[in-house]
Every structure is written in C-alpha cells, then in structure tokens.
Design an enzyme around this catalytic site. Structure first.
Site, PDB file in Angstrom:
ATOM      1  N   SER A   8       0.854  -1.186   0.000  1.00 59.45           N
ATOM      2  CA  SER A   8       0.000   0.000   0.000  1.00 59.45           C
ATOM      3  C   SER A   8       0.889   1.234   0.000  1.00 59.45           C
ATOM      4  CB  SER A   8      -0.885   0.019   1.249  1.00 59.45           C
ATOM      5  OG  SER A   8      -1.359   1.332   1.460  1.00 59.45           O
ATOM      6  N   HIS A  33      -1.293  -1.397  -4.241  1.00 54.84           N
ATOM      7  CA  HIS A  33      -2.542  -1.025  -3.576  1.00 54.84           C
ATOM      8  C   HIS A  33      -2.571   0.490  -3.388  1.00 54.84           C
ATOM      9  CE1 HIS A  33      -6.021  -1.925  -0.982  1.00 54.84           C
ATOM     10  NE2 HIS A  33      -5.577  -0.948  -0.199  1.00 54.84           N
ATOM     11  N   ASP A  35      -4.696   3.696  -2.029  1.00 58.58           N
ATOM     12  CA  ASP A  35      -5.776   4.070  -1.113  1.00 58.58           C
ATOM     13  C   ASP A  35      -6.316   5.454  -1.426  1.00 58.58           C
ATOM     14  OD1 ASP A  35      -5.988   1.813   0.728  1.00 58.58           O
ATOM     15  OD2 ASP A  35      -3.919   2.295   1.266  1.00 58.58           O
ATOM     16  N   MET A  37      -8.989   8.269  -0.396  1.00 59.20           N
ATOM     17  CA  MET A  37      -9.828   8.679   0.747  1.00 59.20           C
ATOM     18  C   MET A  37     -10.374  10.082   0.508  1.00 59.20           C
ATOM     19  SD  MET A  37      -7.473   7.361   3.887  1.00 59.20           S
ATOM     20  CE  MET A  37      -6.629   5.782   3.841  1.00 59.20           C
ATOM     21  N   HIS A  66      -8.347   1.094  -3.971  1.00 59.95           N
ATOM     22  CA  HIS A  66      -9.265   0.918  -2.842  1.00 59.95           C
ATOM     23  C   HIS A  66      -9.969   2.251  -2.596  1.00 59.95           C
ATOM     24  CE1 HIS A  66      -9.512  -0.094   1.775  1.00 59.95           C
ATOM     25  NE2 HIS A  66     -10.701   0.016   1.208  1.00 59.95           N
ATOM     26  N   MET A  68     -12.111   4.485  -0.662  1.00 58.89           N
ATOM     27  CA  MET A  68     -12.751   4.749   0.631  1.00 58.89           C
ATOM     28  C   MET A  68     -13.445   6.091   0.495  1.00 58.89           C
ATOM     29  SD  MET A  68      -9.613   3.329   2.913  1.00 58.89           S
ATOM     30  CE  MET A  68      -8.532   3.444   1.497  1.00 58.89           C
ATOM     31  N   MET A 137     -11.517  -5.597   5.639  1.00 59.19           N
ATOM     32  CA  MET A 137     -10.675  -4.638   6.357  1.00 59.19           C
ATOM     33  C   MET A 137     -10.350  -5.185   7.747  1.00 59.19           C
ATOM     34  SD  MET A 137      -9.927  -2.168   4.404  1.00 59.19           S
ATOM     35  CE  MET A 137      -9.011  -1.246   5.658  1.00 59.19           C
ATOM     36  N   ASP A 175      -6.618  -6.239   4.502  1.00 56.06           N
ATOM     37  CA  ASP A 175      -5.942  -4.942   4.490  1.00 56.06           C
ATOM     38  C   ASP A 175      -5.996  -4.300   5.878  1.00 56.06           C
ATOM     39  OD1 ASP A 175      -4.998  -2.398   3.873  1.00 56.06           O
ATOM     40  OD2 ASP A 175      -6.710  -1.822   2.643  1.00 56.06           O
TER      41      ASP A 175
END
Ligand code: DX5
Ligand code: ZN
Length: 227
Positions: A8, A33, A35, A37, A66, A68, A137, A175
């Site tokens: 990540s 990966h 992330d 957000m 991913h 979020m 998660m 994760d």
C-alpha cells in the site's frame, strides 16, 4: 497462482513515489494497492485520479485501487480512465451495491467489495458472486500503521467458506495491520491477497521485507487455487 503481496503506497514517501514503487516492483510485489480517501467516508484525504494516472505511467504492476469514498459510482469512470485495474468500493458507501459492482464490471476492470471490521460478512454474502474480490478490512479504514483487529479473521474464514461452497471465483484480500507476525493467520484463514503499507515501506529494507513475506506465504498458500 500463489499468494499475492500488494504494497500500500499510503506509507510510501510521496515525494519519491516513483522510486518507492520501483523498489517494490523489483522485489516481487504482485499488485500496487492505492488508497483513495475523501475526508467523508473516512476521516482522511489522500489522492484522486490525476495521481493514479501518474502512477500508471510509473509501473507495470496492476493497480488495485481501494476507494474509501462516499458515492463511489460518481468517480468510477474517472479511475478507470486513470488506469485502475481493480476498483474496490465499500459496501457501507453505496446504497445499491449490486448496481455498483455491475457498473464497475461494465468498464472491464476488476470489481471489488470491501467491508469495515464491524460490518458482518452477511452484508455482502450475495454480492460475492458478482465480485472479483472481497476486501476484508482488518483495521478501521482511514490511516496506515494501525493494529490488526483479530476478530476479522473469522470473517475471512466465513468468506472462504461461502466462496468455496458456491464455487465463486471471488478472491479474498485483507488490508490493515498486516505484518510478518500475523501473515500465517490471515493466510490460513483464507486470504489470498495481502495488503501491507507500514510493514513494507517503514521497514529498513522494503525489498527484503517483501521477500520475507513471500517466503512465509509460499508453503501456506493452498487457497490460491481460487485465484
Ligand atoms: C487503511 C488503508 C490501508 C493501509 C494499510 O485505511 O486501506 O491500505 O494503507 O496500511 P498498514 O499496512 O500500515 O495497516
Ligand atoms: Zn487499503
């Protein structure tokens, strides 16, 4: 296919991201990966499509994005255009999960569904047949460097049981707080794709850490037949 390691980049050095990505790619990482957000679904803000587009040019690794973010449908086309290979949405962030997964699939990228630690697996049970990946998660999403929550192992086992008994092709990713100590537990529970941020990028030698993880994973990875 054996167990897959997905570093990540949240814990990488964003001022030298290209270099950090090269390091993990050369060390044998399988996916990257990423992330995303939004400061709404989770209490933190990271990156959006322009950065994903730049990362796309910096690596050949598949981009495991991913999301979020609230209302993910709105942004799915932009992340596809930016070069994502797998788009994972949170079940808690979309009212019509079935529609969202079909929408992702219609763009010819992998469709993933994630659940927070406190969300029961049953919330996505029927969606597993539509998903290429389920992301369990093991910390509350929003930040790197948190402690692994042990009760999430039970949800990995439940996901594996459902996927096996129904012959779904959905793979299981985990994760949050993954390190060499809990790696055997998550793999034995049934996880096939292991995300790790802090354990890799904050290690004195990230390449060595990836190799160490691969060595631990190799003899345990029999669930890989579902990949
Ligand atoms: C947390 C993110 C994770 C995070 C994992 O919200 O989804 O991908 O980067 O970082 P570590 O491995 O440090 O828990
Ligand atoms: Zn993540």
């Amino acid at each position: 296919m054996s167990i897959r390691i997905a570093p990540s980049i949240l814990s990488a050095n964003f001022a030298a991201l290209g270099e950090d990505i090269r390091t993990v790619e050369e060390a044998g990482a399988h996916l990257l990966h990423v992330d995303v957000m939004d400061g709404h679904f989770v209490p933190n803000i990271t990156i959006g499509p322009p950065v994903v587009k730049s990362i796309r040019k910096a690596t050949k690794l598949p981009l495991d994005v991913h999301l979020m973010i609230s209302d993910p449908d709105k942004y799915i086309p932009a992340f596809v255009d930016a070069g994502a290979n797998m788009l994972t949405v949170h079940a808690e962030a979309t009212v019509h999960l079935d529609r969202t997964l079909n929408f992702i699939r219609s763009h010819n990228v992998g469709a993933g569904v994630s659940i927070n630690p406190a969300t029961p697996l049953v919330a996505v049970e029927h969606a597993l047949g539509l998903a290429d990946m389920v992301l369990i998660m093991s910390v509350n999403p929003g930040f790197g460097g948190q402690k692994f929550i042990p009760y999430t192992l039970e949800k990995i086992r439940q996901a594996r049981q459902i996927i096996e008994s129904r012959n779904y092709r959905c793979i299981i990713e985990v994760d949050g707080g993954i390190n060499t100590d809990n790696l055997p537990d998550v793999i034995t529970a049934g996880a096939q794709v292991l995300v790790a941020g802090t354990a890799i990028f904050h290690a004195p030698d990230p390449a060595r850490k990836i190799k160490e993880m691969l060595e631990i994973a190799a003899p345990l990875g029999y669930h890989a037949k579902y990949v």
